[in-house]
Design a protein around this motif. Structure first.
Motif, PDB file in Angstrom:
ATOM      1  N   GLU A  47      39.627  62.875   4.258  1.00 50.80           N
ATOM      2  CA  GLU A  47      38.844  62.613   5.460  1.00 50.80           C
ATOM      3  C   GLU A  47      38.587  63.896   6.245  1.00 50.80           C
ATOM      4  N   SER A  48      39.611  64.731   6.373  1.00 54.50           N
ATOM      5  CA  SER A  48      39.460  65.968   7.137  1.00 54.50           C
ATOM      6  C   SER A  48      40.494  66.994   6.674  1.00 54.50           C
ATOM      7  N   PRO A  49      40.178  67.761   5.632  1.00 57.03           N
ATOM      8  CA  PRO A  49      41.139  68.706   5.079  1.00 57.03           C
ATOM      9  C   PRO A  49      41.714  69.693   6.085  1.00 57.03           C
ATOM     10  N   ARG A  50      40.886  70.252   6.910  1.00 64.21           N
ATOM     11  CA  ARG A  50      41.362  71.278   7.852  1.00 64.21           C
ATOM     12  C   ARG A  50      42.242  70.709   8.957  1.00 64.21           C
ATOM     13  N   LYS A  51      42.032  69.463   9.333  1.00 66.93           N
ATOM     14  CA  LYS A  51      42.894  68.837  10.339  1.00 66.93           C
ATOM     15  C   LYS A  51      44.223  68.413   9.734  1.00 66.93           C
TER      16      LYS A  51
END
Length: 54
Positions: free
Chosen positions: A18-22
């Motif tokens: 869903e959101s790799p960096r988060k």
């Protein structure tokens, strides 16, 4: 990614896709993520099939 501090299971993969960096701070992953839950589920199902293939 190896030092993420968790076991890579379906829930962690879902959050990561869903959101790799988060989900994994400091990752250099250029993939922005997938918002649609059905697409994330399909990706996880595919990866699961690959990991259990003989």
């Amino acid at each position: 990614m190896q030092d993420a501090g968790f076991v890579w299971n379906a829930e962690e993969l879902d959050a990561f896709i869903e959101s790799p960096r988060k989900h994994v701070r400091g990752t250099n992953m250029s993939y922005p993520g997938e918002r649609r839950p059905e697409k994330r589920a399909a990706i996880i199902e595919y990866l699961t099939q690959l990991s259990t293939a003989d």
